[in-house]
Design a protein around this motif. Sequence first.
Motif, PDB file in Angstrom:
ATOM      1  N   ALA B 229       0.798  -1.096  -0.043  1.00 19.89           N
ATOM      2  CA  ALA B 229       0.030   0.119  -0.137  1.00 19.89           C
ATOM      3  C   ALA B 229       0.948   1.270  -0.045  1.00 19.89           C
ATOM      4  CB  ALA B 229      -0.645  -0.084   1.286  1.00 19.89           C
ATOM      5  N   ASP B 230       0.752   2.109  -0.790  1.00 20.63           N
ATOM      6  CA  ASP B 230       1.317   3.456  -0.831  1.00 20.63           C
ATOM      7  C   ASP B 230       2.894   3.247  -1.015  1.00 20.63           C
ATOM      8  OD1 ASP B 230       1.326   6.221  -0.935  1.00 20.63           O
ATOM      9  OD2 ASP B 230       1.315   6.361   1.199  1.00 20.63           O
ATOM     10  N   GLY B 231       3.366   2.377  -1.835  1.00 20.99           N
ATOM     11  CA  GLY B 231       4.729   2.198  -1.991  1.00 20.99           C
ATOM     12  C   GLY B 231       5.494   1.448  -0.842  1.00 20.99           C
ATOM     13  N   GLY B 232       4.599   1.011   0.119  1.00 24.24           N
ATOM     14  CA  GLY B 232       5.323   0.109   1.212  1.00 24.24           C
ATOM     15  C   GLY B 232       4.962  -1.301   1.269  1.00 24.24           C
ATOM     16  N   VAL B 233       5.563  -2.012   2.028  1.00 18.42           N
ATOM     17  CA  VAL B 233       4.972  -3.365   2.414  1.00 18.42           C
ATOM     18  C   VAL B 233       4.150  -3.193   3.618  1.00 18.42           C
ATOM     19  CG1 VAL B 233       5.495  -5.504   3.177  1.00 18.42           C
ATOM     20  CG2 VAL B 233       6.899  -4.696   1.322  1.00 18.42           C
ATOM     21  N   SER B 234       2.713  -3.182   3.580  1.00 19.94           N
ATOM     22  CA  SER B 234       1.807  -2.867   4.687  1.00 19.94           C
ATOM     23  C   SER B 234       1.624  -4.237   5.308  1.00 19.94           C
ATOM     24  CB  SER B 234       0.528  -2.298   4.106  1.00 19.94           C
ATOM     25  OG  SER B 234      -0.342  -2.039   5.008  1.00 19.94           O
ATOM     26  N   ALA B 235       1.838  -5.230   4.914  1.00 24.44           N
ATOM     27  CA  ALA B 235       1.464  -6.669   5.425  1.00 24.44           C
ATOM     28  C   ALA B 235       2.431  -7.669   4.843  1.00 24.44           C
ATOM     29  CB  ALA B 235       0.261  -6.956   5.851  1.00 24.44           C
ATOM     30  N   ILE B 236       2.616  -8.619   5.436  1.00 24.76           N
ATOM     31  CA  ILE B 236       3.215  -9.872   4.988  1.00 24.76           C
ATOM     32  C   ILE B 236       3.246 -11.123   5.612  1.00 24.76           C
ATOM     33  CG2 ILE B 236       5.598  -9.498   5.835  1.00 24.76           C
ATOM     34  CD1 ILE B 236       6.714 -10.423   3.057  1.00 24.76           C
ATOM     35  N   GLY B 237       2.778 -12.344   4.936  1.00 24.94           N
ATOM     36  CA  GLY B 237       2.472 -13.477   5.840  1.00 24.94           C
ATOM     37  C   GLY B 237       1.817 -14.589   4.944  1.00 24.94           C
ATOM     38  N   PRO B 238       1.607 -15.602   5.752  1.00 25.90           N
ATOM     39  CA  PRO B 238       1.009 -16.767   4.967  1.00 25.90           C
ATOM     40  C   PRO B 238      -0.406 -16.390   4.616  1.00 25.90           C
ATOM     41  CG  PRO B 238       1.375 -17.299   7.320  1.00 25.90           C
ATOM     42  CD  PRO B 238       2.113 -16.124   7.192  1.00 25.90           C
ATOM     43  N   PRO B 239      -0.969 -16.816   3.687  1.00 29.65           N
ATOM     44  CA  PRO B 239      -2.347 -16.484   3.244  1.00 29.65           C
ATOM     45  C   PRO B 239      -3.187 -16.343   4.081  1.00 29.65           C
ATOM     46  CG  PRO B 239      -1.278 -18.171   1.787  1.00 29.65           C
ATOM     47  CD  PRO B 239      -0.249 -17.837   2.583  1.00 29.65           C
ATOM     48  N   ARG B 240      -3.331 -17.403   5.014  1.00 30.18           N
ATOM     49  CA  ARG B 240      -4.662 -17.471   6.041  1.00 30.18           C
ATOM     50  C   ARG B 240      -4.530 -16.160   6.919  1.00 30.18           C
ATOM     51  NH1 ARG B 240      -1.220 -21.103   7.408  1.00 30.18           N
ATOM     52  NH2 ARG B 240       0.131 -20.712   9.471  1.00 30.18           N
ATOM     53  N   ASP B 241      -3.420 -15.694   6.875  1.00 30.61           N
ATOM     54  CA  ASP B 241      -3.440 -14.587   7.796  1.00 30.61           C
ATOM     55  C   ASP B 241      -3.548 -13.302   7.246  1.00 30.61           C
ATOM     56  OD1 ASP B 241      -2.288 -16.210   9.859  1.00 30.61           O
ATOM     57  OD2 ASP B 241      -0.331 -15.480   9.953  1.00 30.61           O
TER      58      ASP B 241
END
Lengths: 216, 264
Positions: B229-241
Motif C-alpha cells: 500500500a502506498d509504496g510500502g509493504v503494509s503486511a506480509i505473511g501466510p495467506p490465511r493470516d
Amino acid sequence: MLGQIIYALPFLAEGFALTLWVSFLVVLFSLMAGVILGVGLVYGPVPLRWAVRIFSDTIRGIPILVLIFFVYYGLPAIGLHLPSFWAAVTALTLFKTAQVVEYLRGAVGSIPRGQTEAAMAIGLTFRQQLTSVIFPQAFRRFLPPWINGVTDAVKGSALVSLLGITDLMQAINQVIGRTYEAMPLYILGALIYFAVNYTLSLASRRLERRFTFIRE
Amino acid sequence: MATNTQEIPALLDVRDVSKAFGTVQVLRSVSLKVSRGEVVTVIGPSGSGKTTLLRCVNFLESYDSGSIRIDGKEVGFREGGSRQRRGERDLAAMRAETGMVFQSFNLFPHLTAAGNIMLGLTKVRGKSTAEARSIAEHWLGRVGLGHKADSLPAELSGGQQQRVGIARAVAMEPKILLLDEITSALDPELVGEVLEVVRGLAQDGMTMVMVTHEMAFARDASSRIVFMADGGVSAIGPPRDILAAETDNERLRSFLARFRASHF
Ligand SMILES: Nc1ncnc2c1ncn2[C@@H]1O[C@H](COP(=O)(O)OP(=O)(O)O)[C@@H](O)[C@H]1O
Ligand SMILES: [Mg+2]
C-alpha cells in the motif's frame, strides 16, 4: 534525327552509369549514416539527441540546390576542397541522411515499449535488442518511405549536372547542344528515369509484402 | 537431523528499496526476502508500486536507495555499495537469470511461438538452433501448446499468447520468475488455463514473485502474500493470516472489503 540519337547512345549510357553510381553512393552512405544517427536520436544521451535533431532539422530546412553549392563553393573557404563529384555526393548524402534519420525514428518509434522490455528481460544486449527485435519489426515501416527516398535520390542526382558532372542529365543536355533535338532527347531521358524508379517501386512493393506479419 | 541454526540465505533479498518518479515516492523502504522454491504473491491497490517493485528486481527500473540481491549478487549496481551502475553486458547477463512475464504478453510479433522462446536460448544462452528448437518444443508442450510451435502470436488467443510468454521466460532457466498481473488482460474464461501453468511451475519448485488480483490463486498457491500500500509493504505473511477478514491492518481490511465487493 534518329541516327543522331543512336549515335549519341553510348555517350548517354555513360551518363546513365554515372547517375546510377552517384545514386548508389548516396543511398548507401545515407543509409549507414542515417541509421546510426537515427539510433542516436532515439536511444542516445540527451546531448547526442540534440545534436542529431539540430543536424536533421537544419539540413531538411535547406533547399538541396543550396546545399550542393554550399559544399562545392562554400567549404573551400574553410579549406575543404572537394572535387565536384565528391562535393555533389556529399551534399546529396547529407540531405538524404537527414531523411533517413526521420524514417528510422518514425519506424522505431512505432514499436511498443514492451517489445524492448521483453527483449531486455530475456537478457539481450542493446545491440541484440535492436537487431533481433526492434529492427525486424521496424523494417516494414521503414521500407516504403525509404524506397520513396531512393527514387528521390535518383531524381535528385540530376542536380549534380549543375556542377558540370556528366551524369545522364548533363549528357542529354550536351547531346541536345550538338543535335538541337531537345524534345526527343528529354523524352528519352524522362523514360530512363521513370524506368529506374518504376522498377524500384515494384521491388519495394514486393519486399513490403514479404515482410508483412500480422500485428496482434 | 541437522541442527542448522544458520539462516538460509534468501534467493531474492530486497532491502530498504526506495524509489521516486520525480516528486512521487513510489517505493518506500521496501524489504522482502524470498527463499528458493517459494511462491510469493503481491497484492495491493492500483498504484501501490507492485509493478515498479518487480521491475526493480530485474532492473528494468533503477532505484534510488537500498539493495536488491539475487543469489547473493547485487542487481543493477556493482558490488561494494558504490551504486555504480553495472555495464550493459553485465546487466543483460543478470537479467537473463530473472524471468519476467508481462501483463500485456509482449510476445515478439514477427517470430513464431517457438521463435519467441528460441531467441534468448540462441542469442543469450548460446544454444544451437536445433537445441533451442527442442527446448522450445519441450516448453510449449509443458504449457499445452505443442501443436502451436509455428504459429505467430497474432494467430493465438490471449491465453495461448500468455502461455507462450511464460514458456519464453522459463525456457531460459531463470533463478526466479517475476509475473506481473499476467491474467489481467485476459477474458475471464482464459484465466484458468494460464494459472494452471503457473501452478505447475510452482509444483516443480520454481521460485516466483507474482503480482495478482486472483485472490483464490494467491490463497491456494502461494506460501506468503505481500500486501503493498502506498509504496510500502503494509503486511506480509501466510495467506490465511493476510486474507483473514478480521485482520487489524486497517488498510488491508478495507482493500479486501473493497475487493470482495467488486469481485464476488
Ligand atoms: N515511468 C513512470 N513515470 C512516472 N510515474 C510512474 C512511472 N511508472 C509508475 N509510476 C507511478 O508510480 C506509482 C506506482 O505504479 P505501479 O508500480 O505501476 O503500481 P501498481 O503496479 O501497484 O499499480 C503510480 O503512482 C504510477 O503512476
Ligand atoms: Mg501494476
